[in-house]
Design a protein around this motif. Structure first.
Motif, mmCIF file in Angstrom:
data_model
loop_
_atom_site.group_PDB
_atom_site.id
_atom_site.type_symbol
_atom_site.label_atom_id
_atom_site.label_comp_id
_atom_site.label_asym_id
_atom_site.label_seq_id
_atom_site.Cartn_x
_atom_site.Cartn_y
_atom_site.Cartn_z
ATOM 1 N N ARG A 27 0.854 -1.180 0.000
ATOM 2 C CA ARG A 27 0.000 0.000 0.000
ATOM 3 C C ARG A 27 0.890 1.229 0.000
ATOM 4 O O ARG A 27 1.917 1.244 0.685
ATOM 5 N N ALA A 28 0.481 2.250 -0.716
ATOM 6 C CA ALA A 28 1.258 3.480 -0.768
ATOM 7 C C ALA A 28 1.365 4.088 0.616
ATOM 8 O O ALA A 28 0.372 4.222 1.329
ATOM 9 N N SER A 29 2.571 4.463 0.996
ATOM 10 C CA SER A 29 2.781 4.994 2.337
ATOM 11 C C SER A 29 2.041 6.301 2.569
ATOM 12 O O SER A 29 1.752 6.652 3.715
ATOM 13 N N SER A 30 1.721 7.005 1.519
ATOM 14 C CA SER A 30 1.012 8.268 1.655
ATOM 15 C C SER A 30 -0.404 8.086 2.175
ATOM 16 O O SER A 30 -1.039 9.051 2.598
ATOM 17 N N THR A 31 -0.912 6.860 2.150
ATOM 18 C CA THR A 31 -2.249 6.558 2.660
ATOM 19 C C THR A 31 -2.212 6.044 4.088
ATOM 20 O O THR A 31 -3.244 5.656 4.625
ATOM 21 N N LEU A 32 -1.041 6.029 4.720
ATOM 22 C CA LEU A 32 -0.868 5.470 6.049
ATOM 23 C C LEU A 32 -0.265 6.478 7.013
ATOM 24 O O LEU A 32 0.731 7.122 6.687
ATOM 25 N N LYS A 33 -0.865 6.589 8.185
ATOM 26 C CA LYS A 33 -0.151 7.239 9.265
ATOM 27 C C LYS A 33 0.773 6.176 9.854
ATOM 28 O O LYS A 33 0.424 4.994 9.886
ATOM 29 N N MET A 34 1.944 6.569 10.287
ATOM 30 C CA MET A 34 2.921 5.597 10.743
ATOM 31 C C MET A 34 3.532 6.041 12.065
ATOM 32 O O MET A 34 3.755 7.222 12.299
ATOM 33 N N GLY A 35 3.799 5.049 12.905
ATOM 34 C CA GLY A 35 4.336 5.350 14.212
ATOM 35 C C GLY A 35 5.366 4.343 14.662
ATOM 36 O O GLY A 35 5.625 3.335 13.999
ATOM 37 N N TRP A 36 5.966 4.656 15.798
ATOM 38 C CA TRP A 36 6.928 3.771 16.436
ATOM 39 C C TRP A 36 6.496 3.503 17.867
ATOM 40 O O TRP A 36 6.087 4.423 18.591
ATOM 41 N N PHE A 37 6.588 2.243 18.261
ATOM 42 C CA PHE A 37 6.365 1.805 19.629
ATOM 43 C C PHE A 37 7.582 1.021 20.082
ATOM 44 O O PHE A 37 8.389 0.577 19.263
ATOM 45 N N ARG A 38 7.707 0.817 21.392
ATOM 46 C CA ARG A 38 8.799 0.000 21.904
ATOM 47 C C ARG A 38 8.309 -0.834 23.075
ATOM 48 O O ARG A 38 7.338 -0.488 23.745
ATOM 49 N N GLN A 39 9.009 -1.941 23.313
ATOM 50 C CA GLN A 39 8.590 -2.861 24.349
ATOM 51 C C GLN A 39 9.799 -3.563 24.962
ATOM 52 O O GLN A 39 10.718 -3.968 24.254
ATOM 53 N N VAL A 40 9.773 -3.698 26.280
ATOM 54 C CA VAL A 40 10.786 -4.461 27.000
ATOM 55 C C VAL A 40 10.093 -5.640 27.666
ATOM 56 O O VAL A 40 8.885 -5.595 27.923
ATOM 57 N N PRO A 41 10.818 -6.718 27.965
ATOM 58 C CA PRO A 41 10.188 -7.887 28.582
ATOM 59 C C PRO A 41 9.449 -7.536 29.869
ATOM 60 O O PRO A 41 9.968 -6.804 30.713
ATOM 61 N N GLY A 42 8.237 -8.057 29.997
ATOM 62 C CA GLY A 42 7.454 -7.848 31.203
ATOM 63 C C GLY A 42 6.673 -6.557 31.256
ATOM 64 O O GLY A 42 5.974 -6.305 32.242
ATOM 65 N N LYS A 43 6.776 -5.730 30.218
ATOM 66 C CA LYS A 43 6.063 -4.468 30.202
ATOM 67 C C LYS A 43 5.234 -4.342 28.923
ATOM 68 O O LYS A 43 5.511 -4.992 27.919
ATOM 69 N N GLU A 44 4.216 -3.503 28.988
ATOM 70 C CA GLU A 44 3.365 -3.282 27.829
ATOM 71 C C GLU A 44 4.091 -2.472 26.769
ATOM 72 O O GLU A 44 4.992 -1.687 27.067
ATOM 73 N N ARG A 45 3.674 -2.675 25.545
ATOM 74 C CA ARG A 45 4.216 -1.896 24.447
ATOM 75 C C ARG A 45 3.837 -0.431 24.627
ATOM 76 O O ARG A 45 2.672 -0.108 24.879
ATOM 77 N N GLU A 46 4.809 0.462 24.489
ATOM 78 C CA GLU A 46 4.553 1.871 24.731
ATOM 79 C C GLU A 46 4.796 2.720 23.489
ATOM 80 O O GLU A 46 5.676 2.447 22.672
ATOM 81 N N PHE A 47 4.020 3.769 23.386
ATOM 82 C CA PHE A 47 4.109 4.692 22.275
ATOM 83 C C PHE A 47 5.402 5.485 22.317
ATOM 84 O O PHE A 47 5.855 5.901 23.383
ATOM 85 N N VAL A 48 5.985 5.714 21.144
ATOM 86 C CA VAL A 48 7.197 6.514 21.028
ATOM 87 C C VAL A 48 6.957 7.769 20.187
ATOM 88 O O VAL A 48 7.223 8.882 20.623
ATOM 89 N N ALA A 49 6.457 7.589 18.968
ATOM 90 C CA ALA A 49 6.258 8.719 18.064
ATOM 91 C C ALA A 49 5.292 8.331 16.960
ATOM 92 O O ALA A 49 5.125 7.160 16.648
ATOM 93 N N VAL A 50 4.662 9.328 16.345
ATOM 94 C CA VAL A 50 3.764 9.093 15.226
ATOM 95 C C VAL A 50 3.865 10.258 14.255
ATOM 96 O O VAL A 50 4.178 11.388 14.651
ATOM 97 N N ILE A 51 3.606 9.981 12.988
ATOM 98 C CA ILE A 51 3.626 11.011 11.962
ATOM 99 C C ILE A 51 2.397 10.837 11.073
ATOM 100 O O ILE A 51 2.014 9.716 10.733
ATOM 101 N N SER A 52 1.776 11.950 10.707
ATOM 102 C CA SER A 52 0.579 11.904 9.883
ATOM 103 C C SER A 52 0.903 11.461 8.465
ATOM 104 O O SER A 52 2.067 11.364 8.067
ATOM 105 N N ARG A 53 -0.139 11.204 7.692
ATOM 106 C CA ARG A 53 0.046 10.677 6.345
ATOM 107 C C ARG A 53 0.875 11.586 5.454
ATOM 108 O O ARG A 53 1.698 11.111 4.659
ATOM 109 N N SER A 54 0.682 12.878 5.588
ATOM 110 C CA SER A 54 1.427 13.831 4.785
ATOM 111 C C SER A 54 2.777 14.184 5.386
ATOM 112 O O SER A 54 3.617 14.797 4.712
ATOM 113 N N GLY A 55 2.974 13.830 6.642
ATOM 114 C CA GLY A 55 4.190 14.199 7.335
ATOM 115 C C GLY A 55 4.117 15.546 8.020
ATOM 116 O O GLY A 55 5.102 15.987 8.617
ATOM 117 N N GLY A 56 2.966 16.189 7.972
ATOM 118 C CA GLY A 56 2.835 17.523 8.503
ATOM 119 C C GLY A 56 2.638 17.619 10.002
ATOM 120 O O GLY A 56 2.799 18.697 10.573
#
Length: 126
Positions: A27-56
């Motif tokens: 799928r074209a990346s321009s149609t997707l908002k994309m983000g980063w999460f991180r996780q360590v053993p024993g803990k829930e996955r946590e939000f790191v950063a997100v960027i809108s579809r246009s990058g704005g």
């Protein structure tokens, strides 16, 4: 189908830098908002950063503000996470996430993303 593949993880000393990449296919990346999460053993996955579809529009977790930068190159179907001034607490498996919906107030919730990469390990030594 949408597939996400992360790369760029590794071992780095505290204070160093690392850049992660996430390549999208199906799928074209321009149609997707994309983000980063991180996780360590024993803990829930946590939000790191997100960027809108246009990058704005970008948002960051308080713990990484001023140190991490998210960006995207839609021509390459790729999103990046530049990580500077790394700390041992940044050690985790980092996951790329994507969704076709608009960026909303719930952007930090795992449930708001339909597509996930396999993860890449980032280890910061003290």
């Amino acid at each position: 189908q949408v597939q996400l593949v992360e790369s760029g993880g590794g071992l780095v000393q505290a204070g160093g830098s690392l850049r992660l990449s996430c390549a999208a296919s199906g799928r074209a990346s321009s149609t997707l908002k994309m983000g980063w999460f991180r996780q360590v053993p024993g803990k829930e996955r946590e939000f790191v950063a997100v960027i809108s579809r246009s990058g704005g529009i970008t948002y960051y977790a308080d713990s990484v503000k001023g140190r991490f930068t998210i960006s995207r190159d839609n021509a390459k179907n790729t999103v990046y996470l530049q990580m500077d001034s790394l700390k041992p607490d940044d050690t985790a498996v980092y996951y790329c996430a994507a969704d076709g919906g608009y960026l909303t107030r719930d952007y930090s919730r795992v449930s708001k993303y339909d597509y996930w990469g396999q993860g890449t390990q980032v280890t910061v030594s003290s």
